[in-house]
Write a protein that holds these residues in place. Sequence first.
Motif, PDB file in Angstrom:
ATOM      1  N   TYR A   4       0.831  -1.204   0.000  1.00 30.22           N
ATOM      2  CA  TYR A   4       0.000   0.000   0.000  1.00 30.22           C
ATOM      3  C   TYR A   4       0.866   1.255   0.000  1.00 30.22           C
ATOM      4  O   TYR A   4       1.914   1.293   0.651  1.00 30.22           O
ATOM      5  CB  TYR A   4      -0.927   0.014   1.223  1.00 30.22           C
ATOM      6  N   LYS A   5       0.403   2.249  -0.765  1.00 32.50           N
ATOM      7  CA  LYS A   5       1.035   3.579  -0.731  1.00 32.50           C
ATOM      8  C   LYS A   5       0.319   4.387   0.341  1.00 32.50           C
ATOM      9  O   LYS A   5      -0.840   4.766   0.171  1.00 32.50           O
ATOM     10  CB  LYS A   5       0.891   4.269  -2.087  1.00 32.50           C
ATOM     11  N   LEU A   6       1.000   4.606   1.444  1.00 29.53           N
ATOM     12  CA  LEU A   6       0.383   5.314   2.571  1.00 29.53           C
ATOM     13  C   LEU A   6       0.848   6.761   2.563  1.00 29.53           C
ATOM     14  O   LEU A   6       2.024   7.045   2.808  1.00 29.53           O
ATOM     15  CB  LEU A   6       0.796   4.661   3.894  1.00 29.53           C
ATOM     16  N   ASN A  19      -0.801  24.757   6.865  1.00 26.94           N
ATOM     17  CA  ASN A  19      -0.838  24.146   5.531  1.00 26.94           C
ATOM     18  C   ASN A  19      -0.797  22.640   5.677  1.00 26.94           C
ATOM     19  O   ASN A  19      -0.256  22.108   6.646  1.00 26.94           O
ATOM     20  CB  ASN A  19       0.386  24.563   4.709  1.00 26.94           C
ATOM     21  N   LEU A  20      -1.319  21.966   4.656  1.00 26.08           N
ATOM     22  CA  LEU A  20      -1.237  20.513   4.603  1.00 26.08           C
ATOM     23  C   LEU A  20       0.134  20.091   4.102  1.00 26.08           C
ATOM     24  O   LEU A  20       0.699  20.708   3.194  1.00 26.08           O
ATOM     25  CB  LEU A  20      -2.320  19.981   3.668  1.00 26.08           C
ATOM     26  N   ARG A  21       0.667  19.047   4.700  1.00 27.70           N
ATOM     27  CA  ARG A  21       1.924  18.433   4.246  1.00 27.70           C
ATOM     28  C   ARG A  21       1.676  16.940   4.116  1.00 27.70           C
ATOM     29  O   ARG A  21       0.802  16.385   4.784  1.00 27.70           O
ATOM     30  CB  ARG A  21       3.044  18.667   5.274  1.00 27.70           C
ATOM     31  N   GLY A  22       2.478  16.286   3.305  1.00 28.66           N
ATOM     32  CA  GLY A  22       2.296  14.851   3.183  1.00 28.66           C
ATOM     33  C   GLY A  22       3.516  14.173   2.605  1.00 28.66           C
ATOM     34  O   GLY A  22       4.259  14.771   1.819  1.00 28.66           O
ATOM     35  N   LYS A  23       3.732  12.921   3.001  1.00 29.31           N
ATOM     36  CA  LYS A  23       4.782  12.110   2.379  1.00 29.31           C
ATOM     37  C   LYS A  23       4.357  10.648   2.425  1.00 29.31           C
ATOM     38  O   LYS A  23       3.554  10.243   3.257  1.00 29.31           O
ATOM     39  CB  LYS A  23       6.140  12.336   3.053  1.00 29.31           C
ATOM     40  N   THR A  24       4.927   9.907   1.502  1.00 28.98           N
ATOM     41  CA  THR A  24       4.470   8.532   1.274  1.00 28.98           C
ATOM     42  C   THR A  24       5.424   7.514   1.861  1.00 28.98           C
ATOM     43  O   THR A  24       6.642   7.657   1.722  1.00 28.98           O
ATOM     44  CB  THR A  24       4.391   8.260  -0.249  1.00 28.98           C
TER      45      THR A  24
END
Length: 338
Positions: A4-6, A19-24
């Motif tokens: 799965y790509k989380l 702000n929104l941040r994200g990493k996989t």
Amino acid sequence: MTKYKLEYVWLDGYTPTPNLRGKTQIKEFDSFPTLEQLPLWGFDGSSTQQAEGHSSDCVLKPVRVVPDITRTNGAVVLCEVLMPDLTPHPSNKRATILDDEGAWFGFEQEYFFYKDGRPLGFPASGYPAPQGPYYTGVGYKNVGDVARKIVEEHLDICLAAGLNHEGINAEVAKGQWEFQIFGKGSKRAADEMWLARYFLERLTESYGIDIEYHCKPLGDTDWNGSGMHCNFSTSFMREVGGKEYFEQLMAAFADARADHIAVYGPDNHMRLTGKHETASIHTFSYGVADRGCSIRVPHSFVNNGYKGYLEDRRPNSMGDPYQIASQVLKTISTVPTA
Ligand code: ADP
Ligand code: MN
Ligand code: MN
């Protein structure tokens, strides 16, 4: 086992609105992972205005996991930010919301699509035809050729993610739209609003379009600003209520006016002018079915014996739903229910 790509998503330390941040990260599971299966993760807080002193490691604690149909085997993992000792980071406003399963919130998010520094559909200079036909409008001249495509894709992504998305409409200004999210439990609607914002901002990347959350992006003109009305109720408001309690509640909201305005989004003085279906930022008012008040009391509320939900019309489009829900419940908690 499936890889799965989380996408771990969190809010950074920018104020007044993060702000929104994200990493996989990729992890293997037998089937779509549950929250309990998802590990804590970390990030470098010095790059997100969340570093405290010399140690810059912050901890990501998953609080909600939803499917992401835009990626094969994708999931978005909404997180709270914790300190290394696992206490809430000061930027973590979700942690300030009183736990209350009986609290329900409905947020109405208005926003503009922006392309090349202008609202989508505006000519390169000057303005399109004045407001009037755009609200709930149909047809190329009213909504353009791409806005509805994005809005529909966003709706499908949110529904597939299991978000309690309640609807969409074109808004009063050209390039302006709205969607609504409702949730039972003091944190649920706010969590889902941040997830919906995340999906919207990521979707529009590929269109070369940004989401403009500012409450008055066209300044002091006849073009409408953007709000994020906050509809709220508690078990007591829905089941017991009564005129006396309602009046005490409104008195508490009047007393806490400044605390509410402080978290209802930046530059709200530009929007809460008393024009365009708003109330002045400087006073607190309420009224039955009155969209020119700080709080609108639905007809149904009065007809049911002062029971049901209320609509705080002051929060703006750039407000943080965590901080808004937190303050609303804080003020409610000052009013005795016995
Ligand atoms: P408006 O005319 O301001 O758009 P709507 O009637 O369309 O108002 O929306 C009211 C919102 O209130 C709904 O979107 C829903 O999310 C929310 N809502 C409805 N019932 C409750 C309730 N009991 N508690 C909290 N919020 C509610
Ligand atoms: Mn609206
Ligand atoms: Mn509303």
